[in-house]
Every structure is written in C-alpha cells, then in structure tokens.
Design an enzyme around this catalytic site. Structure first.
Site, PDB file in Angstrom:
ATOM      1  N   GLY A 252       0.703  -1.082  -0.191  1.00  0.00           N
ATOM      2  CA  GLY A 252       0.097   0.105   0.070  1.00  0.00           C
ATOM      3  C   GLY A 252       0.831   1.244   0.046  1.00  0.00           C
TER       4      GLY A 252
ATOM      5  CG  ASP B  84       4.991  -3.065  -4.964  1.00  0.00           C
ATOM      6  OD1 ASP B  84       5.859  -4.135  -5.163  1.00  0.00           O
ATOM      7  OD2 ASP B  84       5.667  -2.048  -4.247  1.00  0.00           O
TER       8      ASP B  84
ATOM      9  CE  LYS C  88       8.051   8.085  -3.745  1.00  0.00           C
ATOM     10  NZ  LYS C  88       8.510   7.527  -5.013  1.00  0.00           N
TER      11      LYS C  88
ATOM     12  N   GLY D  41       6.968   6.902   6.692  1.00  0.00           N
ATOM     13  CA  GLY D  41       6.248   7.703   5.761  1.00  0.00           C
ATOM     14  C   GLY D  41       6.821   9.013   4.922  1.00  0.00           C
TER      15      GLY D  41
ATOM     16  N   GLY E 251       2.393   3.613   1.560  1.00  0.00           N
ATOM     17  CA  GLY E 251       2.813   4.001   2.972  1.00  0.00           C
ATOM     18  C   GLY E 251       3.404   5.415   3.375  1.00  0.00           C
ATOM     19  NE  ARG E 252       8.594   6.751   0.017  1.00  0.00           N
ATOM     20  CZ  ARG E 252       9.936   6.877  -0.318  1.00  0.00           C
ATOM     21  NH1 ARG E 252      10.548   7.667   0.767  1.00  0.00           N
ATOM     22  NH2 ARG E 252      10.517   6.261  -1.229  1.00  0.00           N
TER      23      ARG E 252
END
Length: 732
Positions: A227, A409, A252, A265, A229-230
């Site tokens: 996912g 991903d 980001k 993150g 995450g940041r």
C-alpha cells in the site's frame, strides 16, 4: 471538449474544480471500514487519529483509506509537558496526535471558501518551516494549466549552473500573488489539507485525501499488503481542455498511513530530487511516466536512512496511481507467508467483489476500453495493461533507462514509469548493468527489464484469472455481475482460474514480446536516422552497434549523439573527395574519445571495427536517400534534414548519476543557490535535445567559454570516471 483557443482560467489550489463523483476513485471503490465516508473520516481524526497512523491489515475488500498528510518523524516523540500528569496513556496519545491533525478550518486565499466546496484545514501545532525549491513548468503546463501558482516561479530565482544571484532584484509581487503561492506551498507540503465538510452538501461531491491499498511481489517474493505507505492523494481535478481527463495530485513523503508498516512515511530530499527531475526528463524523452509538479524542503525535519538527511515532500501527478499490486491485493496467492512489522502473517483473504469493482473501474473509467455494459472486460484489461507496459519498457531499453525495482507493486496499469528509486541512465553500454546495489542477483538488470514486465503482466493475469474464467464460462461470454462468486466452491474457483489462464496465458507473452519489439525497433530507427524498416536492420545495424559499444566501452548516449553528425558520403565507393578518408578517420577518432576507457582501449582495432560498421551503416542510410529528399534538390539539404531529425531523437543532455549527485549536494549545502542549479538542470532535462554547452563549437577551449556555457558543456559529459555506472540503494 472545451474550445482550445479560449483562454484558460486559473485558480488557486483551494479553488480548483473537483470532478464529478463518477470520476473519483474514492466514490467508485470500497473504503476502509474505519473511514467509510469523508464525514466519519473527519470524526475519526478527532476521536481516534492513531487508527490512521498505526500499521494494520485492512479488511479484504477495502481498496483505499481516507488519510491526511502528517509529516512528523516516526516513532513519534509523544511525551507530556513538564509537570503534566497523564492518567490515561492511550487518551493522551490520541489527544497528542489529534492536536497535530489538520482539523481547524482556515480561510482560503482571499478569505473565501475556495470553489465553494473545498475547505482548507490546518492545525496550530503544525508550524514547521517549509521551502519551495522546485516547480515544474512543463508538469504544470501539461497537467494543471488551470492552477494559479502566484509568484512561485519568481521566488525560485533565475535557473543557473554558474552564476551567483544573491543580490538578484526579484520584483515584489502583489499581496494576492504571494498569498496564492503560500497557500500552494502549504497544501503541497502537507501543512494544510483540502476536503469537503459533509458527505453531501447541496449536491456537492464529498472529497477527502486518500491512500491506496495494494500488495505485490518484491524481488519475486510475495510481500503481502504494502500500500501507499508514504503517498497520499490530496486532490483530483479535471483538465480544462478535456473534462473526461482528471489528474490526481499525490504527495510523496507526507507522513504515515495505515500501510507504512514500520517506516516513517517520509521522503529524503535526495530521493525526492531524483524523482522530481527524472519524471520530467522521461516525459521529454517521450517515455510514459508520472509527472512532477513541486518539490518542497522541510529542512528542520530530519529522517534517518543510510545517514541523517533532510526531509521533503514531492508532488507528482497522474490520471491514476493504480498498479498491478492493487489487483493482487484482492486475490493474493494461496498459502503465502509474508512479513508484517517483524512478524509473520499469512492467510490473506480474497475479495471477489472487490476484484470486480476495481476491474470495472479500471477497464471503463481509467483505461476507457469501451464496449457494451455486459461485454467481458477482464481479458481486454490484461492485454491493454500488458501492451502499455510493453511499450513503456521498450522506451526504457531504447534510451538506456534502468528502473531498478520493477516489483509488481511498482508497475502502473496505465503503463507509466512510476516510483523512481534506484534508477539510472546507461553510461558505458553494458546490457548486464545493475543500477540497484541491493539487487544482488541482477533480477532487474537492464537486459532483464522486458522479462520483468512480462512477469508483472502474468501477476495481473493470475489475480484476474478466476474472473476472466467466469466471464468465458457463460455462452456467449459476458461480464460478471455483482455477487458473481457468491457461494462458489473452491473447485469452481479453481476451474474458473484455469479457464481464465487458458484464455490469456499463451497470447499474453506474444503481446508483450511483439509490442515491445515493435516499439523498440521504431525508436531505434529514429535514433539511427532510418525512415524505412528492413527486417535485417536489427541483426545488421542496431545490434552490431550495441556490440561495438559494449566491446570498446563506449558511452551509450554519446555514441548516438555523435552519429547525428555522420556523413554517408565519407564511405561511398565512388567518392573521390581527397579529404574523405581523413574526415572519416577524424570522425572515428572523435567517436572513440568519448569513451572513459579511451586511454586503455585498442584504438587500432576499435577504429577498424567502427569503420567496417560505418560502411554498412552508411550504405544502409544511402539506400533510402529518396525518402529523405522531401523536395530538397541538393545533398546538403538532405544531410541537414537528417541531422536535425536525429538530434531530435538523441539527447545532448542526459540525467546521469553524477549530475544528480552534484545537484543533491548543492541543494543540501545551500538551498538558496542550490534551487537555482536544480531549476537549470530541470530546464536541461525538459529540453534534452537542445545544443547545450555550445555543441557544434567544440573547438573553442573551455577556458574561453562563458561560465554558464562551460558548465552546460560539463553537465553534458560523462563526469568523473569513479561515477561511471554508479549504483544507488532502494532508499535513493
């Protein structure tokens, strides 16, 4: 479509128009049950904000979580003030976090309420220094021409490599221009957050920032839920010339989300500079990519990677950030184990309905595959994603770009280059080069990249196979409906899965190979200045050239740029010009001199090898002389036309590793002067074919050049030998 000639009205960021609900990913896909709506998300920020900052495995059907930026170092330093007594530790933690969440409504630019829908929220406990150090004019022009940035470009100063502008007289902008710029910086740094008040407010589209849930294979190993995450998408807005085309703005490095696992993150300035520059450089090379908008430094926020570094927030833009990993999250592989925050997890649940909803949205809204509502779309989706990514990776190969981490991903369903980490452009040509020093096995080497795109396409097929099988189990084949797998036995799912693979698997490889090969051939013909495509060209022209580059350790991009100046007349057998042989010898000598190994190579052999190849190449060029005439009567006009077209396909400036490292050091050392260097390198990256550094006048000694031209020339070179083939880490 709007009238293209009409002037585009520009808005401050808080007043950008929202797309209709049907165009928003948060209205099409399933939310995290913890944040089922914008209003409940805002309530959660007040009552239990830790829910959004703790890593957790989401319910199987959830596609996204509403979550707002919170750029803070992690682990959070949560402690009471001196003398403060804490009776309920958990309540204290929730209050500490809540005090730092953006919950207080503040006026938009001009004191109003933006577009009448979006509200700007902030927190009095979020005061930290934030400095705009980069803004992409090309990203703004192409994706967000209706965004007003105030005096942002003026505050960045004059882009330069060599000059000092400490005393530059920057005109004072109006209060409104300054306010528009400050609001832009506040929102794009994660300091302020834009969202609507209620889920429905006089028919207004509910809107709040979100992060996507996805899983994936990392270095070929199932990694479970990953996912964003940041990465937090903070806004979505339609393009003013095409309201069907919406662009997401994504931060980001803006803080933790439920997908952050044990990470903070955040993003370091080093990695953000690399992506900020390279996304626009790739676009200039006509390779599909996400785009860059802004880069904001948070110099008082330090984070730890290989060393303590400054934090920053990058804003990137794309029509969609959905990846193959989003589909894998809905149908994870059977019986796989993965690591989650140091402990083993297993038994991820599948969501057949989540798979259908995601697939329908991507097929019809994102990829716009068309067709009747009951037409099967699963097979078409897989092939379209495969074609787009095959075309993208062909661009990588033709321009010597190495991604470094082609995990599933990190592969976009739109076929965009995404998630720039340990990337690199080829220096000395080496098909086995590995740009990521964490890639011990060379899984993502330059040569392996097309195979890794095929691997990712296969992962997408594996995720969608049962749905495709169910579509083709009916006669005639038709799209699956809501509840399509309810009550289906394990055996039935396995039958559908096998049928889905049988429908696609064999053809999938052919599609990737054929599309990649065709696009690679097209691009190589452009780089070689060939207008006609002969079946023998790869075997007799392009592949032997790459072989010579590899054998004699020639610079990949420098060699192609030199070929722009080659004259076929030098090798024609009927050429009686007395100077022709010496012209050819001088040309080959100049070609070989761009190798960093020029002082070590066998120059006699290299010169003869290139003379042999240039003879074949020159004859091949001359064989299509009539295709280049274009009405030109004399030979010189044809030569100039061909040279121009080749220069427009072979960059003079390449975003090499040494260039990036130098820019990073300059910005880290002094942001005020460094951002001017960053701006100039961005300008060069966005116009890579221009004759930077006075190209064509190499006879002028460096010391006689103007300082700026001299630096441009240096930045177009190979740099120091120790930086040739420089490798980066994943945290880069």
């Amino acid at each position: 479509m709007s009238n293209a000639t009409a002037p585009i009205k520009r808005f401050p960021i808080s007043s950008l128009p929202l797309p209709p609900a049907t165009h928003l990913v948060t209205h099409a896909l399933h939310p995290d049950p913890a944040t089922p709506s914008v209003s409940e998300f805002r309530n959660l920020l007040r009552s239990s904000p830790s829910t959004l900052r703790r890593s957790r495995i989401l319910e199987s059907s959830a596609h996204f979580t509403y979550v707002s930026p919170l750029p803070l170092p992690f682990p959070y330093q949560i402690k009471p003030e001196e003398g403060e007594k804490v009776e309920d530790q958990m309540a204290f933690v929730e209050k500490w976090l809540g005090d730092r969440e953006a919950l207080d409504e503040v006026p938009n630019v001009g004191g109003g309420k933006g577009n009448g829908h979006l509200k700007k929220l902030a927190s009095k406990n979020r005061e930290y220094y934030r400095e705009l150090i980069g803004l992409s004019e090309t990203g703004l022009r192409d994706c967000l021409p209706h965004l007003h940035v105030g005096d942002a470009f003026a505050t960045l100063g004059t882009p330069t490599l060599a000059h000092e502008f400490d005393d530059e007289d920057i005109p004072t902008a109006s209060d409104e221009e300054q306010a528009i710029r400050q609001e832009l910086v506040d929102v794009l740094s994660g300091h302020s957050v834009l969202m609507t008040g209620q889920d429905t407010e006089d028919g207004v589209t509910a809107f709040g920032p979100w992060s996507l849930r996805y899983s994936g294979h990392q270095f070929g190993v199932w990694a479970g839920q990953l996912g964003d995450g940041r990465a937090i998408s903070i806004l979505s807005t339609p393009h003013p010339s095409d309201t069907e085309l919406t662009y997401e703005l994504q931060l980001k490095g803006a803080g933790r989300t439920p997908y952050s696992r044990s990470a903070d993150g955040l993003a370091v300035l080093r990695s953000s500079i690399r992506e900020f520059l390279c996304a626009e450089a790739m676009h200039a090379l006509h390779i599909p990519t996400t785009r860059s908008l802004s880069l904001i430094s948070l110099p008082h926020l330090q984070v730890l990677r290989e060393r303590a570094e400054f934090s920053s927030v990058l804003t990137r833009v794309a029509p969609s950030f959905i990846r193959i990993g989003n589909f894998e999250a809905m149908n994870p592989p059977e019986g796989m184990m993965y690591l989650m925050m140091g402990g083993a997890g297993s038994g991820e649940q599948k969501s057949w309905e989540g798979l259908r909803v995601l697939g329908e949205w991507v097929a019809k809204r994102v990829l716009k595959l068309g067709g009747e509502s009951d037409e099967p779309w699963g097979k078409k989706l897989v092939f379209e994603v495969a074609r787009r990514n095959a075309k993208m990776v062909a661009g990588w190969q033709a321009y010597g770009f190495m991604h470094g981490v082609i995990n599933t991903d990190n592969v976009s369903i739109l076929g965009l280059t995404i998630d720039y980490g340990p990337f690199a452009f080829m220096d000395v040509f080496d098909p086995l080069h590995i740009c990521n020093h964490s890639d011990d096995a060379g899984r993502y080497s330059y040569r392996a990249q097309p195979a890794m795109i095929l691997y990712a396409a296969q992962a997408l097929l594996n995720a969608l196979a049962p749905l495709i099988g169910a579509e083709y189990a009916s006669s005639p084949p038709s799209a699956v409906k809501s509840g399509w797998a309810d009550g289906a036995s394990r055996e039935k799912i396995e039958q559908w899965t096998q049928k889905g693979k049988d429908e696609v698997e064999d053809e999938l490889r052919r599609v990737v190979v054929d599309v990649c090969g065709e696009e690679y051939g097209r691009l190589m013909h452009k780089r070689l200045g060939l207008r006609r495509s002969d079946k023998s060209d790869e075997a007799e022209v392009s592949r032997p050239l790459l072989g010579l580059m590899e054998e004699h350790k020639l610079d990949f991009h420098g060699t192609f740029r030199k070929l722009c100046f080659f004259r076929p007349s030098w090798i024609l057998p009927n050429n009686t010009t007395p100077t022709a042989p010496s012209d050819l010898d001088a040309y080959i000598s100049a070609l070989l001199s761009i190798s960093p190994e020029a002082d070590r190579m066998d120059k006699a052999k290299a010169a003869q090898d290139f003379k042999t190849w240039l003879t074949k190449y020159g004859n091949r060029v001359q064989s299509e002389r009539d295709l280049w005439a274009d009405g030109a009567e004399d030979e010189e006009s044809v030569i100039q036309l061909r040279e121009k077209e080749m220069k427009d396909a072979n960059p003079r400036f390449v975003l090499r590793q040494w260039v990036l490292e130098e820019v990073i050091k300059k910005v880290e050392r002094d942001a005020e002067s460094g951002k001017r260097v960053l701006g100039k390198v961005l300008k060069m990256a966005c116009s890579p074919y221009d004759p930077w550094g006075g190209e064509g006048d190499e006879t002028t000694p460096n010391e006689e050049l103007e300082p700026e031209i001299r630096e441009e020339r240096r930045f177009c070179g190979l740099g120091e030998r120790k930086m040739i083939g420089f490798q980066c880490s994943c945290s880069s």
